[in-house]
Design an enzyme around this catalytic site. Structure first.
Site, PDB file in Angstrom:
ATOM      1  N   SER A 145      11.981   2.465  -1.784  1.00 19.81           N
ATOM      2  CA  SER A 145      10.519   2.410  -1.862  1.00 19.81           C
ATOM      3  C   SER A 145       9.979   3.789  -1.570  1.00 19.81           C
ATOM      4  O   SER A 145      10.581   4.562  -0.811  1.00 19.81           O
ATOM      5  CB  SER A 145       9.960   1.410  -0.836  1.00 19.81           C
ATOM      6  OG  SER A 145       8.563   1.548  -0.694  1.00 19.81           O
ATOM      7  N   TYR A 160      10.212  -2.504   7.794  1.00 18.05           N
ATOM      8  CA  TYR A 160      10.469  -2.364   6.357  1.00 18.05           C
ATOM      9  C   TYR A 160      10.656  -0.893   5.982  1.00 18.05           C
ATOM     10  O   TYR A 160      11.638  -0.536   5.309  1.00 18.05           O
ATOM     11  CB  TYR A 160       9.315  -2.969   5.554  1.00 18.05           C
ATOM     12  CG  TYR A 160       9.428  -2.737   4.068  1.00 18.05           C
ATOM     13  CD1 TYR A 160      10.260  -3.542   3.291  1.00 18.05           C
ATOM     14  CD2 TYR A 160       8.716  -1.721   3.435  1.00 18.05           C
ATOM     15  CE1 TYR A 160      10.381  -3.329   1.922  1.00 18.05           C
ATOM     16  CE2 TYR A 160       8.828  -1.507   2.068  1.00 18.05           C
ATOM     17  CZ  TYR A 160       9.655  -2.319   1.316  1.00 18.05           C
ATOM     18  OH  TYR A 160       9.775  -2.105  -0.037  1.00 18.05           O
TER      19      TYR A 160
END
Length: 265
Positions: free
Chosen positions: A149, A162
């Site tokens: 990401s 995360y």
């Protein structure tokens, strides 16, 4: 959608491609794209009914072989067992795509849920790559893609575990890629921007108009598998280039602000 010629030239009819998180979002697009290229697929997901439907659809539509594996990657022991079994197969493509996150202050969720995030996002890709890499090395060809990401570039408050797992993925995947630079295996690390997938729906977020479509992420990735790093969003390429030069606290606050704007939270 444009595809890299490498896949067409290096994947044989007896080879298999493993994709995790195939029943929605980016993983679903990877499975569809590889099926279109004639790759036999091993689809891994924790959604049994969509998984069975996907197998039937892809086999019928593209005349390929599809194996569906129902697996919760948060279960480390089961993941290790599946990985050991897959290591015996002629697998030449591995796409570590599955992932999820939890929004809010650290105390918002039980520690067990954070352990699941770590296992799915960080531990499972290591297990699968470690199991399947020797087979690729032995024949001198293969492709390993890790979907991380853009949030891996800087820590983000209220998305702390995360972003930490994606930072781990960034570092680990890049290092393994360099270890294998002379093996004939292609390694790619994908850093998608905010993307319109059920990933965000489950967290109550509502990505805005700037969010990417999963198909755009996969096209940017597979257009050239020789690129070690793929940042599909033009704006993110700029942000990734400047974040290292910003004061750390300012970079963290800026990243948090940008993410909130993109998610509509």
């Amino acid at each position: 959608m444009q595809f890299s010629s490498w896949i067409k030239e290096n994947i044989e009819s007896t080879d298999w491609a493993v994709v995790t998180g195939t029943t929605s979002g980016i993983g679903k697009e990877y499975a569809e794209a590889l099926a279109k290229l004639g790759c036999n697929l091993i689809c891994i997901s924790n959604e049994p009914d969509p998984l069975a439907a996907q197998k039937s659809e892809l086999e019928s539509k593209y005349s390929i072989r599809v194996r569906d594996i129902f697996l919760d990657l948060a279960d480390v022991e089961k993941t290790k067992a599946i990985a050991a079994s897959l290591a015996k197969e002629p697998i030449k493509i591995l796409i570590n795509n599955a992932g999820f996150g939890l929004k809010g202050p650290l105390q918002s969720h039980p520690v067990e849920d954070y352990i699941d995030v770590i296992n799915v996002n960080a531990v499972a890709p290591v297990i699968l790559t470690r199991a399947l890499l020797p087979g690729m090395q032995s024949c001198g060809r293969g492709l390993v893609i890790h979907v991380a990401s853009i949030n891996a570039v800087v820590p983000i408050p209220n998305n702390q575990v995360y972003t930490a797992t994606k930072a781990f993925c960034f570092s680990y995947a890049a290092a393994v890629g360099r270890e294998n630079k002379n093996t004939g295996i292609r390694f790619q690390l994908v850093l998608p921007s905010t993307t319109k997938t059920p990933f965000h729906d489950r967290q109550g977020a509502h990505p805005g108009k700037s969010a990417m479509l999963p198909s755009a992420v996969v096209e940017a990735s597979l257009r050239d598998v020789n690129q070690s790093f793929c940042i599909p969003h033009r704006g993110d390429r700029f942000l990734a280039s400047i974040f290292p030069f910003l004061p750390r606290v300012f970079a963290i606050d800026l990243a948090g602000y940008i993410l909130k704007k993109r998610l509509g939270v």
